[in-house]
Design a protein around this motif. Structure first.
Motif: not given
Length: 360
Positions: A46-51
């Motif tokens: 659910p994260k975006c580029f791990g963030s």
């Protein structure tokens, strides 16, 4: 009706209606994501580029980010394929395992990343609305148990849709999974419309609004079935457009239509059959339903939206598939399904009135 009961019913009516509208808004936003090619704006889930808050420029990412996120997606797909094999879908698992398009990783694009990220934020908000709908429905348990049961089902369904959304990302927007995602979203809309419709029936006497309800119901049921097939055809056309767009490097949009196959021709011609059936339906409603009744008004709205849906399709076919028309076309198609379903619920009530009058 006592005040507490009335308060609970009115509260649920409001929140369930807001939730239906919110889901339709999410469908529109999802169409924008597709039309702008932003589906892989976030390569993980659910994260975006791990963030939880995505980057705004490529320098905020490691040099090997393409390999890192491709590896993460591949590992997730291995688990998904293993699950499919255990469930007996070996051929499907084989297709995913050997689909080379899954191994293509898109380079960072800030605009696409934030479009997809906003889509996800809205999805989370819809999740909260459905949680609230489910919570509010519990107060209606002693009046109608079907309402909280179906509300809980909608919550489970939205969690499943979220999981399917993660598979859409891990498989790099595999077309048939996007189709499943869309069909499940329409099912969610219908479930939410049903619970909103049902709460209006608590201790309410249904008044006869139309003659020949059985004829109208059967005719519209055919229309709904045909519309569902049309949406499936539309997703196939969309899949073909994606392939053509990639082959043209997302340029020369006016040439895309000429490259589409038989699915587009069927989809285009099929719309006239849909229009014809709903014109006949509206004529029958005009003949048998009371003026100013909900059935009468909704039937006119239904035909109007079908015409708008056809016009947006014509606009895409003759004006190079403009990106702004794609999400509108999708939204109108989804609205048609919702209005058809709501009309069927109303006509089913009218059928039951007619049966009761015959038995008495």
């Amino acid at each position: 009706m006592d005040q507490k009961k009335l308060k609970n019913i009115n509260s649920f009516r409001r929140i369930s209606l807001i939730t239906v509208i919110a889901v339709y808004f999410l469908i529109l936003v999802g169409g924008i994501v597709r039309s702008t090619g932003s589906g892989m704006g976030c390569p993980d889930w659910p994260k975006c580029f791990g963030s939880w808050v995505p980057p705004t420029s490529e320098d905020q990412l490691p040099n090997d980010y393409l390999e890192v996120y491709l590896d993460k997606r591949v590992q997730k797909n291995f688990r998904f394929v293993a699950s499919l094999e255990k469930l007996g879908f070996k051929e499907l698992a084989f297709q995913i395992r050997n689909d080379k398009s899954i191994l293509v990783e898109e380079e960072f694009n800030a605009t696409k990343t934030w479009i997809e990220y906003i889509n996800r934020l809205i999805g989370v908000l819809i999740g909260f609305f459905i949680i609230l709908t489910t919570y509010r429905s519990l107060s209606l348990w002693k009046y109608d148990r079907i309402i909280p049961i179906m509300s809980i089902f909608s919550l489970l369904l939205v969690l499943f849709i979220g999981w399917i959304g993660s598979i859409v990302v891990s498989t790099n927007l595999l077309s048939w999974i996007i189709t499943i995602h869309m069909v499940l979203a329409l099912l969610l809309v219908c479930v939410l419309i049903y619970v909103h419709f049902r709460v209006h029936h608590i201790e309410k006497t249904i008044i006869k609004r139309t003659e020949k309800a059985n004829v109208l119901y059967n005719l519209l049921l055919i229309g709904l079935s045909l519309m569902f097939i049309q949406i499936i055809l539309g997703t196939q056309v969309r899949e073909q457009i994606d392939v053509v767009a990639n082959s043209f490097g997302n340029l020369l949009r006016h040439s895309w239509i000429d490259q589409l196959g038989i699915a587009f021709i069927i989809h285009r011609s099929y719309s006239l059959l849909l229009l014809g059936i709903h014109i006949v339906f509206l004529f029958k409603v005009y003949k048998y339903a009371l003026r100013h009744s909900g059935i009468y008004k909704m039937s006119f709205w239904l035909l109007a939206i079908i015409i708008l849906e056809i016009l947006t399709g014509v606009g895409m076919a003759y004006f190079g598939i403009p990106a702004f028309l794609q999400p509108i076309h999708l939204l109108f198609g989804s609205l048609i399904i919702g209005i058809q379903f709501l009309l069927l619920l109303n006509l089913n009530d009218q059928k039951n009135i007619n049966l009761d009058s015959l038995s008495s």
